[in-house]
Design a protein around this motif. Structure first.
Motif, short mmCIF file in Angstrom:
data_model
loop_
_atom_site.label_atom_id
_atom_site.label_comp_id
_atom_site.label_asym_id
_atom_site.label_seq_id
_atom_site.Cartn_x
_atom_site.Cartn_y
_atom_site.Cartn_z
N LYS A 82 13.42 -21.56 -7.46
CA LYS A 82 12.92 -22.24 -6.26
C LYS A 82 13.79 -23.44 -5.89
O LYS A 82 13.97 -23.73 -4.69
N VAL A 92 12.24 -16.90 1.16
CA VAL A 92 11.98 -15.64 0.46
C VAL A 92 12.15 -14.49 1.45
O VAL A 92 11.52 -14.48 2.51
N PHE A 100 9.54 -12.35 -5.65
CA PHE A 100 9.29 -11.58 -4.43
C PHE A 100 9.48 -10.10 -4.71
O PHE A 100 10.28 -9.71 -5.57
#
Length: 417
Positions: free
Chosen positions: A145, A155, A281
């Motif tokens: 992140k 994302v 993701f």
């Protein structure tokens, strides 16, 4: 001096205690998950025994690499435990066909599992189940992140967004876009082809069509994932060809790469190694609005030794394994190994919760090569390894890889002849 009444009361107490003790049953559990020993001893066993006071559990794991041989020897000698931890697909199917695993199709707890969940421990025609599904692993991408924030990427939801993000990370130059090597081969297939592939062949629809002979590995749905993999090479960093699986793990957890194509099995290990916040993701779809598909792969099940003398107690335990209580304990004790039951489970680990939340957004499937298609020679699973590597390295075209794999499958698999 004890009175006759007191002596009678003590004798009655002793007899009652003896009766309870005589009814106690100890179930011995065979497993290869020796790294889970503490979890069983500290969490799973106490929870079960508290709810079932007449049944004791004895978890006796073997070393993973030795499990199949050790278990088969015990089964042949009649000394195996009451409960058998089951690897998915052919290894456990062989045990059932040899009469070592009991048919548990009618077990009450089996109603909590979908056909996809049960596929790893069913006969080829899905008529008989011989192990309760315990857990799966979900494929996807873990990302740094901090790296995403620094570079300014979001994302990705679509393939176009995915490659735009990779390009931006590469241009920034502070991070390797993706940490994956091809030295050990299996990563390219497991974390590459079977990670992104379900979006192309539409999960179970395509997988079952391939099994039936209605689709071929030369069809667009099966060649297209190789076309995506062919683009990956330029984002994997210098020397990816010689990079091992542990190398890739280190590169990512040390903060040198932005994205790690992988599966949920990494969560527990990465939590203790990465000093940055991680997110995840699912494989980006081809076009916005497309249904997403994930590889929610059956990994571990548990069944009953057909020769057990404690079948009733064993069934009580197996029904409990199918319960929401077990699912919650197991999933939180082993983040990244997800219960396969239909019961909703709340996970404490945020990264594990992110992975499991995809079940509510995407359709689940399993790895395309694991059921039936790797029984012959050439072995389709192993051939998918080397084809994925060859495509990523630019040594084979996606079309040539599909044709080679299809030729191999046609040579031995009757529905494709």
């Amino acid at each position: 001096m004890k009175t006759p009444a007191l002596i009678g009361a003590m004798l009655a107490s002793t007899l009652v205690g003896g009766a309870v003790s005589a009814q106690d049953v100890t179930l011995t559990i065979e497993s290869w998950r020796n790294d889970d020993l503490a979890i069983w001893q500290e969490k799973i066993i106490p929870a079960f025994e508290a709810a079932h006071p007449g049944i004791k559990l004895n978890f006796t794991p073997s070393a993973p690499a030795e499990y199949n041989a050790v278990l088969n020897s015990k089964l042949d000698a009649g000394s195996a435990g009451d409960i058998i931890t089951c690897r998915p697909f052919d290894a456990s199917l062989a045990l059932y066909e040899a009469g070592h695993l009991a048919d548990i199709t009618g077990l009450e707890g089996m109603s909590n599992f979908s056909p996809v969940a049960k596929s790893g421990w069913s006969t080829d025609d899905a008529a008989v189940q011989f192990c309760v599904p315990m857990a799966s692993v979900i494929h996807g991408f873990i990302y740094n992140k901090d790296a995403f924030a620094e570079v300014g990427v979001d994302v990705p939801k679509t393939e176009a967004e995915f490659f735009a993000a990779l390009d931006k990370i590469k241009e920034d130059g502070n991070y390797i876009p993706m940490a994956m090597g091809t030295n050990d081969q299996w990563e390219a297939a497991t974390m590459g082809y079977n990670n992104i592939g379900p979006n192309y062949w539409k999960g179970e629809e395509g997988r079952l069509a391939l099994l039936a002979g209605d689709q071929k590995l030369t069809d667009e749905a099966w060649v297209a994932p190789y076309r995506q993999l062919a683009k990956w090479g330029e984002y994997l960093g210098d020397g990816f060809e010689a990079q091992t699986y542990p190398d890739s793990q280190n590169i990512f957890t040390l903060g040198r790469a932005a994205i790690y194509p992988t599966g949920s099995w990494e969560i527990s290990g990465f939590n203790g190694l990465a000093d940055f916040e991680m997110g995840a993701f699912y494989p980006p779809v081809q076009n916005e609005g497309d249904t997403c598909y994930i590889s929610d792969h059956t990994d571990i099940g548990i069944g009953m030794n057909a020769a057990t003398e404690n079948a009733d107690a064993a069934k009580v335990f197996l029904n409990w394994v199918g319960s929401p209580e077990f699912a919650t304990i197991f999933a939180n004790a082993l983040p990244g190994f997800f219960p396969l039951s239909s019961a909703p489970v709340s996970l404490d680990d945020p990264l594990a919760q992110e992975f499991i939340s995809w079940r509510g957004e995407c359709e689940s499937s399993i790895r395309s090569t694991y059921q039936i298609l790797s029984r012959g020679t050439p072995n389709l699973e192993n051939e998918t390894w080397n084809a994925s590597v060859a495509v990523i390295k630019g040594e084979e075209t996606p079309e040539a890889a599909g044709q080679r794999l299809q030729d191999g499958l046609t040579s031995w698999y009757e529905p494709h002849k």
